[in-house]
Enzyme design. Structure first.
Site, short mmCIF file in Angstrom:
data_model
loop_
_atom_site.label_atom_id
_atom_site.label_comp_id
_atom_site.label_asym_id
_atom_site.label_seq_id
_atom_site.Cartn_x
_atom_site.Cartn_y
_atom_site.Cartn_z
N ARG A 82 0.01 -11.38 66.52
CA ARG A 82 -0.31 -10.55 65.35
C ARG A 82 0.23 -11.18 64.06
NH1 ARG A 82 1.15 -4.31 65.78
NH2 ARG A 82 3.23 -5.16 65.37
N LYS A 184 -0.15 -6.85 59.33
CA LYS A 184 1.18 -6.30 59.02
C LYS A 184 1.73 -7.06 57.81
CE LYS A 184 4.93 -4.36 61.73
NZ LYS A 184 4.83 -3.01 61.20
N GLU A 220 -4.36 6.28 60.58
CA GLU A 220 -3.01 6.18 61.16
C GLU A 220 -2.02 6.76 60.17
OE1 GLU A 220 -1.54 2.18 61.68
OE2 GLU A 220 -2.75 1.42 60.03
N1 PLP Z 1 0.74 1.18 62.27
C1 PLP Z 1 1.55 0.77 61.30
C2 PLP Z 1 1.09 0.92 59.90
C3 PLP Z 1 2.79 0.20 61.60
O1 PLP Z 1 3.62 -0.21 60.63
C4 PLP Z 1 3.20 0.08 62.94
C5 PLP Z 1 4.47 -0.52 63.28
O2 PLP Z 1 4.57 -1.64 63.65
C6 PLP Z 1 2.32 0.53 63.93
C7 PLP Z 1 1.11 1.07 63.57
C8 PLP Z 1 2.69 0.41 65.35
O3 PLP Z 1 2.56 -0.90 65.81
P1 PLP Z 1 3.46 -1.43 67.01
O4 PLP Z 1 3.23 -0.51 68.15
O5 PLP Z 1 2.93 -2.79 67.27
O6 PLP Z 1 4.85 -1.42 66.53
C1 COI Z 2 7.59 -0.83 63.45
O1 COI Z 2 7.39 0.14 64.17
O2 COI Z 2 8.03 -1.89 63.89
C2 COI Z 2 7.26 -0.80 62.04
O3 COI Z 2 7.19 -1.85 61.44
C3 COI Z 2 7.09 0.46 61.36
C4 COI Z 2 7.93 0.59 60.16
C5 COI Z 2 7.52 1.84 59.50
C6 COI Z 2 9.39 0.59 60.44
#
Ligand code: PLP
Ligand code: COI
Length: 341
Positions: A82, A184, A220
């Site tokens: 990612r 991200k 989201e």
């Molecule tokens: N959506 C957003 C905007 C996020 O910042 C995060 C955090 O990483 C997620 C979703 C969840 O992603 P992950 O499960 O890869 O941490």
């Molecule tokens: C994560 O879950 O790793 C994120 O980056 C989300 C953030 C809002 C702390």
């Protein structure tokens, strides 16, 4: 290794400086070898591309102490992939294959005294990130970059832990159609700051963002994807090309199907459908699965049947299975758990 004297169980989701961080620099078209350092401060040009044009991308993953006493990380290969797609979208260089996971392992190992012990409810949050570091004044990508990884011990993302939260439908968008919602990048989070401050002022824990094109579909929150459960126990999760492809959500979809035998639908979810769901949760590395008890759309309240006291039953099974896999209580699918120490 002796653990630091920290009251692990009362940690919130905050920054605690740890001993070592990993740094690698990109210059003249190549990455240097990278190293662990102790200095947590960064010095760079006042005109650095990251400061002027927000050229920065990041990742988030966690290190866990398992029931067996090992330190492990969860699916870091997916964070690596990612970061690569986030970097490509912002015209940033990618790290050579293997460097990302190696840097994460080195940083976690170097801070092993900060990895919360098993059973405390806390984990070590790992934050890899990359930014354009040289001076750029015309709008163009930097030519020099820094990749870093730091760690910080954390507790639950929402104050109440597993207590259901209340969210509002935001009047702001966090992403644009055909924009950067699916990567991200720091810029997406800058976009969400006014919205989250507004939500908190109004007494809400988070925002539900709708699709920026039509404002009819669920996207989201500022930091997590949505999972819904229907009254007949189907798991439903929004599909959109302007949301972050959550690693937690992808893992939960697998867990729901393969471990719990549940039916899963990954599809567009219209906001109009939300009133008919039985359960709702926010899933992400930081959020794990945080249950949602109430969703408010301009004064119109949707109260999930699972209520404001406990996680819904299906959400709880998903939570227990995922955290069981992460903490070594349940056998993980091949490749999901990487042992650090
Ligand atoms: N959506 C957003 C905007 C996020 O910042 C995060 C955090 O990483 C997620 C979703 C969840 O992603 P992950 O499960 O890869 O941490
Ligand atoms: C994560 O879950 O790793 C994120 O980056 C989300 C953030 C809002 C702390």
């Amino acid at each position: 290794m002796e653990k630091k004297d920290i009251d692990w169980s009362s940690l919130g989701f905050g920054y605690v400086k740890t001993d070592k961080r990993y740094v690698s620099n990109y210059k003249d078209g190549a990455w240097d070898d990278g190293a662990l350092i102790t200095d947590d401060m960064i010095t760079m040009s006042e005109c650095a591309c990251v400061l002027q044009y927000a050229q920065t991308v990041f990742e988030g993953l966690k290190a866990y102490t398992t029931e067996q006493g090992k330190i492990v990380i969860f699916r870091p290969d997916l964070n690596s992939d990612r970061l690569e797609s986030s970097a490509a979208r912002l015209e940033m260089p990618v790290l050579p294959k293997g460097r990302f996971v190696d840097a994460v392992i080195q940083t976690v190992k170097a801070n092993d005294a900060y990895v919360p012990p098993y059973g405390t409810g806390a984990t070590l949050y790992v934050r890899p990130y990359m930014f354009g570091s040289n001076a750029v004044i015309g709008v163009k990508p930097a030519t020099e970059y820094q990749f870093r990884v730091f760690t910080t011990p954390v507790g639950p993302y929402f104050k109440g832990g597993a207590k259901p939260i209340t969210i509002k439908v935001s009047d702001f968008d966090r992403a644009a159609p055909h924009g950067t919602g699916n990567i991200k990048a720091g810029l997406n989070y800058a976009m969400s700051l006014h919205a989250i401050v507004t939500a908190h002022k109004e007494g809400f824990d988070e925002n539900m963002y709708l699709d920026p094109g039509t404002r009819t579909k669920v996207e989201e929150t500022g930091g997590a994807n949505f999972l819904f459960v229907t009254k007949d126990n189907k798991v439903v999760t929004p599909k959109s090309n302007s949301i972050l492809p959550s690693i937690t959500r992808r893992s939960l979809v697998y867990v729901a199907k393969e471990y719990l035998g549940l039916e899963v639908e990954e599809r567009e979810v219209y906001f109009d459908e939300v009133k008919d769901f039985a359960e709702c949760g926010l899933c992400g590395t930081a959020a794990v699965i945080s249950p949602v008890g109430k969703i408010v759309d301009h004064g119109n309240e949707i109260c999930l049947p699972s209520g404001m006291n406990d996680m819904g039953p299906v959400t709880k099974r998903l939570y227990d299975t995922l955290t069981g896999i992460q903490m070594g209580r349940i056998e993980a699918p091949k490749g999901w758990i990487v042992e650090v120490e």
